[in-house]
Write a protein that holds these residues in place. Structure first.
Motif: not given
Length: 335
Positions: A101-125
């Motif tokens: 929903a945020c057009p220029n966001v490149e990176v995101g992270m989700w965590t509950n303290g015990e689990d952590m997941a980080s993602y980045a946006f790449e341009t597809g084909t």
């Protein structure tokens, strides 16, 4: 609970808020982001409604009026330990939808303290934005692309971030490798020593797993080979702790995950108390308590030190430390 960013807002003391405040401390103290570039509970338009994102990081030097949904660069969603990553409403998918929903966001992270997941946006084909998992969010000033790390990118652990990492790693080994807690702890200890060995003796980092390596068996085996060589050196250096025939008994996927959870820290540069708290957390709550053994509380330790008032020339004898192995292990972890 006082908000770490503005130092004035009182926030409700909840498990979720504790996780968020620890992440905020980590963003500033470990990743190098400026408090002025971080917004807490930032509202964004999400479909036909408005929602509040837990943490939003903006590019440096933007004025407050320029910090908008369209200029957001990194978003983080924090949850309590009861919320699992796979949950549809509050799990990783929620964070990914906020990123989209945020057009220029490149990176995101989700965590509950015990689990952590980080993602980045790449341009597809076809030109569309595609989310890919990355080992960690970048330091301030770095790009989201994750390749071979450098030693100057490692950061000392701050606050409870190392405690969270140890806890995540131990739980992941126990849950995905089918090990009991003592066996899971021993495997984690092997990797902690490998990490220290890498920081001390390697000319370039060997303790890492890139996102591409984690996507196929060839890459996973390459990571396993690097860590295996480090462990061979560890066994040579610490024969009183590890037997010559011992190996790292982890599936390559599990091993790569644990490596990504620890690789960003500089254990040698981390404060002794931070390392001690993390180590005691894993040993105390997950291992020794099961056997009726517990660490002496820190306040009691502090009281004894104040009563004795030792100098750096005094020799201290710990009569209840029966194993030289444990003494040496604790020393090297703290050093």
């Amino acid at each position: 609970m006082l908000d770490f960013i503005d130092g004035a807002t009182l926030r409700q003391d909840t498990p979720e808020e504790y996780v968020r405040q620890e992440i905020l401390k980590s963003l500033v103290r470990e990743y190098g982001y400026d408090k002025r570039d971080i917004r807490v509970e930032f509202p964004i338009k999400f479909g036909s409604r408005r929602v509040r994102v837990d943490i939003v990081v903006f590019p440096p030097d933007l004025r407050a009026s320029e910090q908008t949904q369209s200029t957001a660069w990194l978003i983080i969603e924090c949850k309590s330990a009861k919320v699992r990553p796979s949950m549809k409403k509050d799990g990783v998918e929620q964070m990914l939808s906020y990123m989209a929903a945020c057009p220029n966001v490149e990176v995101g992270m989700w965590t509950n303290g015990e689990d952590m997941a980080s993602y980045a946006f790449e341009t597809g084909t076809s030109g569309q934005r595609v989310s890919v998992e990355i080992p960690d969010i970048p330091h301030c000033g770095d790009s989201a692309e994750a390749g071979t790390p450098r030693f100057d990118q490692l950061r000392p652990a701050a606050s409870d971030s190392l405690l969270f990492a140890f806890r995540r790693a131990h739980s992941y080994i126990a849950g995905n490798q089918g090990m009991q807690k003592p066996e899971a702890f021993w495997e984690l200890l092997k990797l902690i020593f490998c990490k220290i060995q890498d920081e001390r003796d390697s000319s370039s980092p060997q303790f890492y797993a890139t996102p591409k390596e984690r996507q196929n068996m060839t890459g996973l085996m390459r990571c396993s080979s690097r860590i295996g060589k480090l462990f061979e050196n560890v066994k040579t250096q610490y024969p009183q702790i590890f037997k010559p025939v011992e190996q790292i008994e982890l599936d390559p996927k599990v091993l790569a995950y644990i490596v990504t959870q620890l690789r960003m820290f500089s254990l040698l540069d981390s404060d002794v108390d931070v390392k001690g708290k993390a180590y005691e957390e894993v040993v105390g709550s997950n291992l020794r308590g099961d056997r009726g053994e517990f660490f002496t509380p820190r306040n009691v330790c502090n009281m004894m030190v104040e009563m004795l008032d030792p100098s750096d020339k005094d020799l201290i004898l710990e009569t209840f430390m029966p194993q030289r192995i444990q003494t040496r292990a604790n020393y090297d972890l703290a050093a």
